[in-house]
Write a protein that holds these residues in place. Sequence first.
Motif, PDB file in Angstrom:
ATOM      1  N   CYS A  47       0.841  -1.214   0.000  1.00 25.31           N
ATOM      2  CA  CYS A  47       0.000   0.000   0.000  1.00 25.31           C
ATOM      3  C   CYS A  47       0.873   1.259   0.000  1.00 25.31           C
ATOM      4  N   THR A  51       0.884   4.125  -2.949  1.00 25.98           N
ATOM      5  CA  THR A  51       0.501   5.501  -2.626  1.00 25.98           C
ATOM      6  C   THR A  51       1.627   6.469  -2.939  1.00 25.98           C
ATOM      7  N   GLN A  55       0.901   7.587  -6.418  1.00 25.94           N
ATOM      8  CA  GLN A  55      -0.206   8.426  -5.931  1.00 25.94           C
ATOM      9  C   GLN A  55      -1.569   7.749  -6.121  1.00 25.94           C
ATOM     10  N   GLY A  57      -4.822   6.306  -4.797  1.00 26.04           N
ATOM     11  CA  GLY A  57      -5.556   6.564  -3.566  1.00 26.04           C
ATOM     12  C   GLY A  57      -6.379   5.381  -3.071  1.00 26.04           C
ATOM     13  N   SER A  58      -6.027   4.157  -3.502  1.00 23.15           N
ATOM     14  CA  SER A  58      -6.845   3.006  -3.113  1.00 23.15           C
ATOM     15  C   SER A  58      -6.742   2.725  -1.623  1.00 23.15           C
ATOM     16  N   SER A  59      -7.838   2.263  -1.051  1.00 26.61           N
ATOM     17  CA  SER A  59      -7.838   1.910   0.368  1.00 26.61           C
ATOM     18  C   SER A  59      -7.120   0.586   0.556  1.00 26.61           C
TER      19      SER A  59
END
Lengths: 109, 128
Positions: A47, A51, A55, A57-59
């Motif tokens: 993760c 991110t 960049q 933005g996935s949870s």
Amino acid sequence: MGDTAEPEPERDTAGGGAVFKALADPTRRKILDELTERDGQTLFEICSRLTMKYQLGSSRQAISQHLEILIEAGLVTSHREGRYKFHHIDTSPLERLTDRWRNRETKEN
Amino acid sequence: MRINLTSVLVHNQDEALRFYTEVLGFVKKTEIPLGEARWLTVVSPEDPNGCELSLEPDGHPAVKPFKEALVNDGIPYTSFAVEDVRAEFERLSGLGVRFTQEPLQMGTVTTAVFDDTCGNLIQIAQAS
């Protein structure tokens, strides 16, 4: 593995459909890119990389679901080491896929 | 307003004190007996009057599943600043500390994640 709606020829029992489905998504391809760079990562590291480097933005939940699809296709394995869980890339399903067309001539001989 | 105290939840205060002082290099600031447990804090020798870290007992029933779930996904709930992540990685690895994430440069920050042996993953971070 290999549960697809359409009937498929016998050679597709290796789960070709699941592999194509897994590879169809750009986030999942990035996960494989990052595991290629360093194999054996926690969900947190995967993760973080997505991110910070892309960049995205996935949870965490979403990345976890992407990993499930990669695991179903056999492209990722997870292994537990005590209290930790690490994810590894496995490229062997890809070899079966390319062999299917590339090596047809030699197979038929 | 400023932050003067934060906590890590540990399963044994004695072991935690040993790890946080002898391995990580913090120093003990306060130790007050309080029934079964102690009010036990450490500080950084670089900033002895700065933020204190309480080594908080993790006996509450909600804590164990919480900590286990974080560790399972590799999530460090606490982060400490260091001058040089790679140097700390080498130093702590040499002392037998287990890292779940090796030094990784991500944009303007380099991080690594290790196991504090008290049930937590800790991140160390270096701004560049």
